[in-house]
Design a protein around this motif. Structure first.
Motif, PDB file in Angstrom:
ATOM      1  N   MET A   1       0.839  -1.158   0.000  1.00  0.00           N
ATOM      2  CA  MET A   1       0.000   0.000   0.000  1.00  0.00           C
ATOM      3  C   MET A   1       0.893   1.232   0.000  1.00  0.00           C
ATOM      4  O   MET A   1       1.750   1.383   0.853  1.00  0.00           O
ATOM      5  CB  MET A   1      -0.899  -0.011   1.234  1.00  0.00           C
ATOM      6  N   ALA A   2       0.691   2.105  -0.960  1.00  0.00           N
ATOM      7  CA  ALA A   2       1.523   3.307  -1.085  1.00  0.00           C
ATOM      8  C   ALA A   2       0.957   4.419  -0.224  1.00  0.00           C
ATOM      9  O   ALA A   2      -0.244   4.631  -0.157  1.00  0.00           O
ATOM     10  CB  ALA A   2       1.555   3.740  -2.538  1.00  0.00           C
ATOM     11  N   LYS A   3       1.853   5.114   0.462  1.00  0.00           N
ATOM     12  CA  LYS A   3       1.457   6.239   1.295  1.00  0.00           C
ATOM     13  C   LYS A   3       2.380   7.393   0.975  1.00  0.00           C
ATOM     14  O   LYS A   3       3.578   7.206   0.844  1.00  0.00           O
ATOM     15  CB  LYS A   3       1.594   5.903   2.779  1.00  0.00           C
ATOM     16  N   LYS A   4       1.825   8.595   0.848  1.00  0.00           N
ATOM     17  CA  LYS A   4       2.678   9.713   0.520  1.00  0.00           C
ATOM     18  C   LYS A   4       2.045  11.022   0.974  1.00  0.00           C
ATOM     19  O   LYS A   4       0.859  11.225   0.803  1.00  0.00           O
ATOM     20  CB  LYS A   4       2.888   9.754  -0.992  1.00  0.00           C
ATOM     21  N   SER A   5       2.824  11.877   1.556  1.00  0.00           N
ATOM     22  CA  SER A   5       2.396  13.224   1.866  1.00  0.00           C
ATOM     23  C   SER A   5       2.824  14.081   0.691  1.00  0.00           C
ATOM     24  O   SER A   5       4.009  14.153   0.366  1.00  0.00           O
ATOM     25  CB  SER A   5       3.051  13.701   3.164  1.00  0.00           C
ATOM     26  N   LYS A  18      -1.571  18.367   2.274  1.00  0.00           N
ATOM     27  CA  LYS A  18      -2.504  17.488   1.578  1.00  0.00           C
ATOM     28  C   LYS A  18      -1.883  16.093   1.558  1.00  0.00           C
ATOM     29  O   LYS A  18      -0.776  15.905   1.064  1.00  0.00           O
ATOM     30  CB  LYS A  18      -2.733  17.978   0.154  1.00  0.00           C
ATOM     31  N   ALA A  19      -2.604  15.119   2.104  1.00  0.00           N
ATOM     32  CA  ALA A  19      -2.114  13.744   2.146  1.00  0.00           C
ATOM     33  C   ALA A  19      -3.004  12.873   1.276  1.00  0.00           C
ATOM     34  O   ALA A  19      -4.223  12.994   1.301  1.00  0.00           O
ATOM     35  CB  ALA A  19      -2.108  13.231   3.571  1.00  0.00           C
ATOM     36  N   ILE A  20      -2.382  11.992   0.515  1.00  0.00           N
ATOM     37  CA  ILE A  20      -3.108  11.063  -0.358  1.00  0.00           C
ATOM     38  C   ILE A  20      -2.708   9.646   0.038  1.00  0.00           C
ATOM     39  O   ILE A  20      -1.530   9.339   0.157  1.00  0.00           O
ATOM     40  CB  ILE A  20      -2.774  11.310  -1.836  1.00  0.00           C
ATOM     41  N   LYS A  21      -3.728   8.800   0.249  1.00  0.00           N
ATOM     42  CA  LYS A  21      -3.488   7.420   0.670  1.00  0.00           C
ATOM     43  C   LYS A  21      -4.193   6.485  -0.309  1.00  0.00           C
ATOM     44  O   LYS A  21      -5.315   6.737  -0.723  1.00  0.00           O
ATOM     45  CB  LYS A  21      -4.035   7.246   2.096  1.00  0.00           C
ATOM     46  N   MET A  22      -3.531   5.400  -0.666  1.00  0.00           N
ATOM     47  CA  MET A  22      -4.116   4.401  -1.547  1.00  0.00           C
ATOM     48  C   MET A  22      -4.722   3.300  -0.683  1.00  0.00           C
ATOM     49  O   MET A  22      -4.042   2.733   0.169  1.00  0.00           O
ATOM     50  CB  MET A  22      -3.032   3.825  -2.448  1.00  0.00           C
ATOM     51  N   VAL A  23      -6.026   3.021  -0.878  1.00  0.00           N
ATOM     52  CA  VAL A  23      -6.744   2.062  -0.049  1.00  0.00           C
ATOM     53  C   VAL A  23      -7.321   0.964  -0.943  1.00  0.00           C
ATOM     54  O   VAL A  23      -7.914   1.247  -1.980  1.00  0.00           O
ATOM     55  CB  VAL A  23      -7.890   2.767   0.722  1.00  0.00           C
ATOM     56  N   LYS A  24      -7.140  -0.283  -0.523  1.00  0.00           N
ATOM     57  CA  LYS A  24      -7.664  -1.420  -1.288  1.00  0.00           C
ATOM     58  C   LYS A  24      -9.081  -1.744  -0.826  1.00  0.00           C
ATOM     59  O   LYS A  24      -9.336  -1.892   0.366  1.00  0.00           O
ATOM     60  CB  LYS A  24      -6.763  -2.634  -1.095  1.00  0.00           C
ATOM     61  N   SER A  25     -10.004  -1.858  -1.773  1.00  0.00           N
ATOM     62  CA  SER A  25     -11.392  -2.188  -1.471  1.00  0.00           C
ATOM     63  C   SER A  25     -11.512  -3.664  -1.111  1.00  0.00           C
ATOM     64  O   SER A  25     -11.013  -4.520  -1.840  1.00  0.00           O
ATOM     65  CB  SER A  25     -12.278  -1.878  -2.676  1.00  0.00           C
ATOM     66  N   PRO A  26     -12.165  -3.988   0.021  1.00  0.00           N
ATOM     67  CA  PRO A  26     -12.302  -5.399   0.398  1.00  0.00           C
ATOM     68  C   PRO A  26     -13.221  -6.189  -0.545  1.00  0.00           C
ATOM     69  O   PRO A  26     -13.047  -7.392  -0.721  1.00  0.00           O
ATOM     70  CB  PRO A  26     -12.881  -5.337   1.804  1.00  0.00           C
ATOM     71  N   THR A  28     -13.978  -5.560  -4.090  1.00  0.00           N
ATOM     72  CA  THR A  28     -13.500  -5.774  -5.456  1.00  0.00           C
ATOM     73  C   THR A  28     -12.003  -5.992  -5.550  1.00  0.00           C
ATOM     74  O   THR A  28     -11.522  -6.505  -6.558  1.00  0.00           O
ATOM     75  CB  THR A  28     -13.873  -4.571  -6.336  1.00  0.00           C
ATOM     76  N   GLY A  29     -11.261  -5.553  -4.550  1.00  0.00           N
ATOM     77  CA  GLY A  29      -9.811  -5.662  -4.611  1.00  0.00           C
ATOM     78  C   GLY A  29      -9.167  -4.510  -5.367  1.00  0.00           C
ATOM     79  O   GLY A  29      -7.954  -4.470  -5.505  1.00  0.00           O
ATOM     80  N   ALA A  30      -9.980  -3.578  -5.859  1.00  0.00           N
ATOM     81  CA  ALA A  30      -9.453  -2.428  -6.591  1.00  0.00           C
ATOM     82  C   ALA A  30      -8.928  -1.386  -5.605  1.00  0.00           C
ATOM     83  O   ALA A  30      -9.372  -1.309  -4.466  1.00  0.00           O
ATOM     84  CB  ALA A  30     -10.550  -1.813  -7.451  1.00  0.00           C
ATOM     85  N   TYR A  31      -7.980  -0.596  -6.048  1.00  0.00           N
ATOM     86  CA  TYR A  31      -7.417   0.456  -5.210  1.00  0.00           C
ATOM     87  C   TYR A  31      -8.103   1.783  -5.489  1.00  0.00           C
ATOM     88  O   TYR A  31      -8.390   2.110  -6.631  1.00  0.00           O
ATOM     89  CB  TYR A  31      -5.913   0.593  -5.456  1.00  0.00           C
ATOM     90  N   THR A  32      -8.354   2.545  -4.442  1.00  0.00           N
ATOM     91  CA  THR A  32      -8.900   3.893  -4.568  1.00  0.00           C
ATOM     92  C   THR A  32      -7.998   4.839  -3.801  1.00  0.00           C
ATOM     93  O   THR A  32      -7.239   4.427  -2.927  1.00  0.00           O
ATOM     94  CB  THR A  32     -10.330   3.988  -4.000  1.00  0.00           C
ATOM     95  N   PHE A  33      -8.085   6.108  -4.128  1.00  0.00           N
ATOM     96  CA  PHE A  33      -7.267   7.122  -3.467  1.00  0.00           C
ATOM     97  C   PHE A  33      -8.137   7.944  -2.535  1.00  0.00           C
ATOM     98  O   PHE A  33      -9.221   8.383  -2.910  1.00  0.00           O
ATOM     99  CB  PHE A  33      -6.610   8.039  -4.500  1.00  0.00           C
ATOM    100  N   VAL A  34      -7.655   8.154  -1.321  1.00  0.00           N
ATOM    101  CA  VAL A  34      -8.343   8.967  -0.329  1.00  0.00           C
ATOM    102  C   VAL A  34      -7.471  10.188  -0.076  1.00  0.00           C
ATOM    103  O   VAL A  34      -6.299  10.050   0.282  1.00  0.00           O
ATOM    104  CB  VAL A  34      -8.557   8.177   0.984  1.00  0.00           C
TER     105      VAL A  34
END
Length: 50
Positions: A1-5, A18-26, A28-34
């Motif tokens: 899981m990638a994390k970056k400020s 501004k912080a962006i976090k990549m989250v995996k959906s339980p 579908t398994g697809a990644y979304t950005f928060v």
């Protein structure tokens, strides 16, 4: 899981980050950005949460 400020934003006297976090959906398994804009001292708590 990638994390970056990503960026430091300055608005008047407040300093924001501004912080962006990549989250995996339980489902579908697809990644979304928060994305979130917060003070710099809250970034580590935001990135640590799942």
């Amino acid at each position: 899981m990638a994390k970056k400020s990503v960026a430091s934003l300055q608005t008047g006297s407040k300093r924001l980050t501004k912080a962006i976090k990549m989250v995996k959906s339980p489902k579908t398994g697809a990644y979304t950005f928060v994305e979130s804009v917060m003070s710099p001292d809250q970034v580590n708590d935001f990135l640590a949460k799942k």
